[in-house]
Design an enzyme around this catalytic site. Structure first.
Site, PDB file in Angstrom:
ATOM      1  N   LYS A   1      12.790   7.208 -12.510  1.00 55.28           N
ATOM      2  CA  LYS A   1      13.348   6.841 -11.202  1.00 55.28           C
ATOM      3  C   LYS A   1      13.759   5.366 -11.194  1.00 55.28           C
ATOM      4  O   LYS A   1      14.853   5.006 -10.745  1.00 55.28           O
ATOM      5  CB  LYS A   1      12.321   7.102 -10.097  1.00 55.28           C
ATOM      6  CG  LYS A   1      12.840   6.815  -8.695  1.00 55.28           C
ATOM      7  CD  LYS A   1      11.756   6.972  -7.649  1.00 55.28           C
ATOM      8  CE  LYS A   1      11.249   8.380  -7.545  1.00 55.28           C
ATOM      9  NZ  LYS A   1      10.316   8.567  -6.424  1.00 55.28           N
TER      10      LYS A   1
ATOM     11  N   LYS B   1       2.044   3.726 -11.871  1.00 57.47           N
ATOM     12  CA  LYS B   1       1.488   4.331 -10.655  1.00 57.47           C
ATOM     13  C   LYS B   1      -0.013   4.083 -10.652  1.00 57.47           C
ATOM     14  O   LYS B   1      -0.635   3.906 -11.707  1.00 57.47           O
ATOM     15  CB  LYS B   1       1.752   5.840 -10.617  1.00 57.47           C
ATOM     16  CG  LYS B   1       1.867   6.405  -9.202  1.00 57.47           C
ATOM     17  CD  LYS B   1       3.174   6.032  -8.547  1.00 57.47           C
ATOM     18  CE  LYS B   1       3.292   6.638  -7.148  1.00 57.47           C
ATOM     19  NZ  LYS B   1       4.624   6.391  -6.567  1.00 57.47           N
TER      20      LYS B   1
ATOM     21  N   ASP C   1       2.189   3.978  -1.238  1.00 59.62           N
ATOM     22  CA  ASP C   1       2.478   5.394  -1.462  1.00 59.62           C
ATOM     23  C   ASP C   1       1.673   6.136  -0.399  1.00 59.62           C
ATOM     24  O   ASP C   1       1.320   5.541   0.636  1.00 59.62           O
ATOM     25  CB  ASP C   1       2.099   5.805  -2.890  1.00 59.62           C
ATOM     26  CG  ASP C   1       2.659   7.173  -3.281  1.00 59.62           C
ATOM     27  OD1 ASP C   1       1.862   8.133  -3.339  1.00 59.62           O
ATOM     28  OD2 ASP C   1       3.871   7.294  -3.511  1.00 59.62           O
TER      29      ASP C   1
ATOM     30  N   ASN D   1       7.539   8.229   7.447  1.00 60.28           N
ATOM     31  CA  ASN D   1       8.660   7.302   7.312  1.00 60.28           C
ATOM     32  C   ASN D   1       9.897   7.949   6.698  1.00 60.28           C
ATOM     33  O   ASN D   1      11.013   7.781   7.194  1.00 60.28           O
ATOM     34  CB  ASN D   1       8.260   6.097   6.449  1.00 60.28           C
ATOM     35  CG  ASN D   1       7.730   4.956   7.270  1.00 60.28           C
ATOM     36  OD1 ASN D   1       7.731   4.992   8.495  1.00 60.28           O
ATOM     37  ND2 ASN D   1       7.249   3.923   6.597  1.00 60.28           N
TER      38      ASN D   1
END
Length: 448
Positions: A116, A128, A168, A243
């Site tokens: 990504k 991550k 996240d 969101n």
């Protein structure tokens, strides 16, 4: 499954090595199936053991997080950071706080993040992290104590030129503030080590809107190029009400569409006149309530228990923006039978592989998450740039850069789709190949 003996061999070894990590294995399988043509066409990749190198994270850190709850009881959680690949720049990726977090999920997300970030064209590697800590039901002081303890361990491995975490699931503005405060306290430096910060201390305008807006920018470009169409006068169904979903609704509406359904983990609402987004924002952003309140507040619309039923609503465009694995093959069949023309993933891998295949085989424009929801990390990259330059861009400046990035992501994905995809709708293959090629070239250039 694989035509290339090299890819097959590498995957079998990978699967054996990670046999207790199903999410990680599934993510790797999906990527390898897409990028396999590159290894048939390019023997250099095989000679350099590029696939083995790519599938092994550069670093994985696991640590203990101790904190005390409001009653004074000591609590213990696990913390993780997977620094997957730094060929393109400093590690970049979110922190997830959720009871389901484990090594497999963190590695799968870091792998996805690497591709990504590559697609954004910004200089960012993939990472991550997170913890099995559950922020739901915790007081602000409990969350603060957890975040401070978490950062006391994590700070050793991050920095503005090393690894820049972001938010996240379970990590919003409140958590980023606590994490940043502790990092600053320990290191005695004010730097752009975290993104998603508040506007008063280095955050970027348009960050909150970025993933939802970016999803619509990507899908708009795809609709124009592939179907000679647009959002105008389209009926849209959006799962979720966080969101991503809220701002996908806002942008889709501004582009001329009518959003008729949204959801949360309990159920979904349907309003044939069009969802009143101001009411959803009041419920979700101000009151942190459930979507079931919508009909009571507005005096119209219907609420249905069970969020999966949302995909039975007739629509032109479906935007799964809630969570992983929320749209399966049966849902895909319902959408196709009801005439859907495009599906855009706002959440991380919300559609099952067989659902994706069904969309592509039935000529439904499918916008995959690693490309279509890259707007969030792209704007995080823009926040890093602003922090480095010690300045702040206007909302319009950030939004224009975001729109350009998303259009470029689509073009790069589409060009590879035309070369390697099953058909022109197979943008998942195109996105995987476009993202991987850039990482591969950088890895080769930097030696072993």
């Amino acid at each position: 499954m694989f035509k290339s003996n090299y890819v097959k061999k590498v995957f079998e070894e990978f699967e054996l090595k990670n046999k207790n990590m199903p999410e990680y294995i599934n993510a790797a399988k999906e990527i390898l199936e897409s990028i396999e043509p590159l290894f048939i066409d390019n023997k250099e990749y095989e000679n350099l053991a590029l696939l083995e190198r790519f599938l092994e994270p550069e670093r994985f850190v696991e640590f203990k997080v101790l904190w005390t709850d409001d009653s004074g009881k000591i609590r213990v959680n696990k913390g993780y950071r997977c620094q997957y690949n730094s060929a393109l720049g400093p590690y970049k990726g979110g922190l997830r706080l959720h009871p389901t977090v484990n090594q497999s999920i963190i590695k799968f997300l870091a792998l996805e993040q690497t591709l990504k970030n590559s697609l954004t064209t910004l200089p960012m590697g993939g990472a991550k992290g997170g913890s099995d800590f559950d922020p739901k039901g915790k007081s602000d002081t409990e969350i603060m104590r957890f975040c401070q303890s978490f950062m006391t361990e994590l700070y050793k491995y991050i920095g503005p030129n090393v690894d820049v975490p972001a938010g996240d699931i379970g990590v919003g503005a409140r958590e980023i503030g606590y994490l940043f405060g502790q990092y600053k306290r320990i290191t005695n430096e004010f730097s752009g080590t975290l993104t998603g910060k508040g506007l008063t201390y280095g955050g970027s305008l348009a960050r909150k809107e970025a993933t939802g807006y970016g999803l619509c920018y990507y899908l708009s470009a795809a609709l124009t190029k592939i179907k000679n169409d647009s959002f105008k006068d389209k009926i849209v169904v959006i799962s979720g009400s966080g969101n991503v979903a809220i701002y996908a609704n806002e942008k889709a509406t501004s582009l001329g569409a009518k959003v008729v359904a949204m959801s949360d983990s309990n159920g979904y609402i349907y309003d044939e006149k069009g969802i009143d987004l101001a009411v959803v924002k009041r419920i979700k952003e101000q009151e942190r309530g459930r979507i079931s309140l919508y009909p009571k507040y507005l005096g119209r619309g219907e609420y249905f228990e069970g969020s999966s039923g949302i995909w039975s609503i007739k629509c032109d465009i479906a935007l799964p923006c809630a969570t992983q694995n929320e749209l399966n093959l049966e849902d895909a069949k319902k959408l196709v039978s009801n005439g859907v023309i495009a599906v855009g993933e706002g959440a991380n891998m919300p559609s099952s592989l067989d659902a994706i295949k069904y969309f592509v085989d039935n000529n439904v424009l499918f916008a995959p998450a690693k490309a279509a929801n890259a707007g969030g990390v792209a704007t995080s990259g823009l926040e890093m740039s602003q922090n480095s330059m010690r300045l702040s861009w206007s909302f319009q400046e950030v939004d224009e850069k975001l729109k350009s990035i998303m259009q470029n992501i689509f073009e790069a994905s589409y060009n590879e789709t035309l070369k390697y995809g099953k058909n022109k709708y197979d943008l998942l293959t195109g996105a995987n190949i476009a993202g991987f090629k850039k990482v591969a070239e950088a890895m080769i250039s930097q030696g072993i």
